[in-house]
Design an enzyme around this catalytic site. Structure first.
Site, short mmCIF file in Angstrom:
data_model
loop_
_atom_site.label_atom_id
_atom_site.label_comp_id
_atom_site.label_asym_id
_atom_site.label_seq_id
_atom_site.Cartn_x
_atom_site.Cartn_y
_atom_site.Cartn_z
N ARG A 1 2.43 128.54 25.58
CA ARG A 1 2.80 127.16 25.19
C ARG A 1 2.57 127.07 23.70
O ARG A 1 1.46 127.28 23.20
CB ARG A 1 1.93 126.14 25.93
CG ARG A 1 2.02 124.76 25.31
CD ARG A 1 1.43 123.68 26.16
NE ARG A 1 2.26 123.42 27.32
CZ ARG A 1 2.13 122.36 28.12
NH1 ARG A 1 1.20 121.46 27.88
NH2 ARG A 1 2.92 122.20 29.15
N HIS B 1 11.24 122.94 28.01
CA HIS B 1 10.14 123.08 28.98
C HIS B 1 10.73 123.52 30.33
O HIS B 1 10.76 122.76 31.29
CB HIS B 1 9.41 121.74 29.11
CG HIS B 1 8.08 121.82 29.80
ND1 HIS B 1 7.47 123.00 30.16
CD2 HIS B 1 7.24 120.83 30.21
CE1 HIS B 1 6.31 122.72 30.76
NE2 HIS B 1 6.15 121.42 30.80
N GLN C 1 8.95 123.28 33.99
CA GLN C 1 8.88 121.93 34.53
C GLN C 1 10.15 121.59 35.31
O GLN C 1 10.10 121.04 36.42
CB GLN C 1 8.71 120.92 33.38
CG GLN C 1 8.65 119.48 33.85
CD GLN C 1 7.41 119.20 34.68
OE1 GLN C 1 6.31 119.51 34.25
NE2 GLN C 1 7.58 118.65 35.87
N ASP D 1 9.75 110.30 30.38
CA ASP D 1 8.70 111.14 29.79
C ASP D 1 8.05 110.32 28.68
O ASP D 1 8.57 109.25 28.28
CB ASP D 1 9.30 112.46 29.26
CG ASP D 1 8.24 113.45 28.79
OD1 ASP D 1 7.04 113.27 29.13
OD2 ASP D 1 8.59 114.42 28.07
N CYS E 1 7.24 114.23 34.24
CA CYS E 1 6.55 115.53 34.23
C CYS E 1 5.04 115.37 34.13
O CYS E 1 4.31 116.29 34.47
CB CYS E 1 7.08 116.39 33.10
SG CYS E 1 6.71 115.77 31.46
N ARG F 1 5.00 122.71 40.42
CA ARG F 1 4.84 123.63 39.28
C ARG F 1 4.24 124.93 39.78
O ARG F 1 4.65 126.03 39.39
CB ARG F 1 3.92 123.01 38.22
CG ARG F 1 4.48 121.80 37.48
CD ARG F 1 5.63 122.18 36.57
NE ARG F 1 5.25 123.16 35.57
CZ ARG F 1 4.63 122.89 34.41
NH1 ARG F 1 4.36 121.64 34.10
NH2 ARG F 1 4.33 123.86 33.55
N1 CP Z 1 3.91 118.58 32.67
C1 CP Z 1 3.12 119.41 31.98
O1 CP Z 1 3.54 120.44 31.47
O2 CP Z 1 1.80 119.04 31.96
P1 CP Z 1 0.63 119.67 31.07
O3 CP Z 1 0.91 119.29 29.64
O4 CP Z 1 -0.61 119.05 31.61
O5 CP Z 1 0.66 121.16 31.24
N1 NVA Z 2 7.45 115.89 26.07
C1 NVA Z 2 6.05 116.11 26.34
C2 NVA Z 2 5.88 116.90 27.61
C3 NVA Z 2 4.46 117.17 28.01
C4 NVA Z 2 4.34 118.02 29.23
C5 NVA Z 2 5.41 116.84 25.17
O1 NVA Z 2 5.99 117.79 24.65
O2 NVA Z 2 4.32 116.42 24.76
#
Ligand code: CP
Ligand code: NVA
Length: 308
Positions: free
Chosen positions: A107, A134, A137, A225, A266, A294
């Protein structure tokens, strides 16, 4: 080398196979206590590195648990505590980690970091979120939709708010799984034009509709989101709230969607910002199924990457 970098880069048949496999693995666990390993141990003798340069709850825990259920082991690494966060190149990090571990999930911020890692790793690399996409997800989201309401092909998905990284992977999925997607949000936050034209070229409808009430008419799924993502500076917060206030998903908006329309997010959610408590906790919300899935979807993704 089979990397899982983005939904638009993987053959639709392979994506469909992963969803089917995820559902089979979920069914096989039905009724088992949480800590029970899977009967099959396909990741036995495999070690997976999980690198986080941004916070995470779901991605971190679901990957870690998924690997353990499949008989493997994990190393959870924070980017800032690695030499990576202190000047070592991504390419060299990829070369070194490939000598130790069997797969890498990352990530990170810029997509270029993910791509450089994948270019130089000799083990599979999985995208656990970048500023741009992402994909894990949305694999879980497609699985979740189909568990509740059957095949997603031909359905209408409405994305509300910011055309962000999660939205981008939804646009990719529209093209690959064959559903239509309407984006409703301010022009300044539209999803990337290149992703929209790529999905349209695959024969699905991608519609931009500034009026949220009009956008949700006939929707099978409404998605929200956060209005401010992890990569957005906090200085954008006040502006975003002004731009996006009209796109909050509340009961009135959900009532304008189809009778069976589901609500997804998400998570983490900012209750009473992008979505009201009534919708989050209401009968159409499947947000915790998405979170659970997930785990199952990523187990299928990891097995596809490793061919096990
Ligand atoms: N939805 C998601 O990716 O959650 P986290 O940021 O908690 O991993
Ligand atoms: N759009 C959000 C998703 C978190 C899982 C971010 O990137 O912070």
């Amino acid at each position: 080398m089979k990397h899982f970098l983005d939904i638009n880069k993987i053959d639709p048949g392979a994506l469909r196979g992963m969803i089917t496999h995820a559902r089979e693995m979920k069914d096989a666990r039905n009724g088992l206590p949480k800590g029970t390993p899977d009967a099959e141990q396909p990741l036995k003798n495999h070690i997976v590195a999980l690198i986080f340069e941004k916070p995470s709850t779901r991605t971190r825990v679901s990957f870690d648990v998924g690997v353990r259920q499949m008989g493997g082991e994990t190393l959870v690494l924070s980017g800032s505590e690695m030499q990576l966060g202190h000047g070592e190149s991504i390419a060299d990090t990829a070369r070194v980690l490939s000598r130790y571990v069997d797969m890498i999930m990352i990530r990170t911020f810029d997509e270029s970091a993910l791509l450089e890692l994948a270019d130089h790793a000799t083990v599979p690399v999985i995208n656990g979120l970048t500023n741009r996409t992402h994909p894990c997800q949305i694999m879980a989201d497609v699985m979740t939709f189909e568990e509740h309401n059957g095949p997603i092909k031909g359905k209408k998905v409405v994305w509300t708010g910011d055309g962000n990284n999660v939205c981008a992977s939804f646009v990719h999925a529209a093209g690959q799984f064959g559903f239509d997607l309407t984006f409703t949000g301010p022009e300044a936050l539209d999803p990337e034009a290149v992703f929209i034209s790529e999905a349209r070229a695959k024969g699905v409808e991608i519609v931009i509709e500034r009026n949220a009430a009009k956008a949700v008419e006939g929707a099978d799924l409404v998605v929200a989101d956060t209005w401010v993502s992890m990569h957005d500076g906090q200085s954008t917060r006040a502006r975003r709230h002004n731009q996006l206030r009209g796109y909050q998903v509340d009961e009135a908006l959900m009532n304008g969607a189809g009778d069976d329309a589901l609500f997804m997010h998400c998570l983490p959610a900012h209750r009473d910002e992008e979505v009201t408590n009534a919708v989050m906790d209401g009968p159409r919300s499947v947000v915790f199924d998405e979170a659970e899935n997930r785990l199952h979807a990523q187990k299928a993704i990891m097995r596809w990457c490793l061919g096990v």
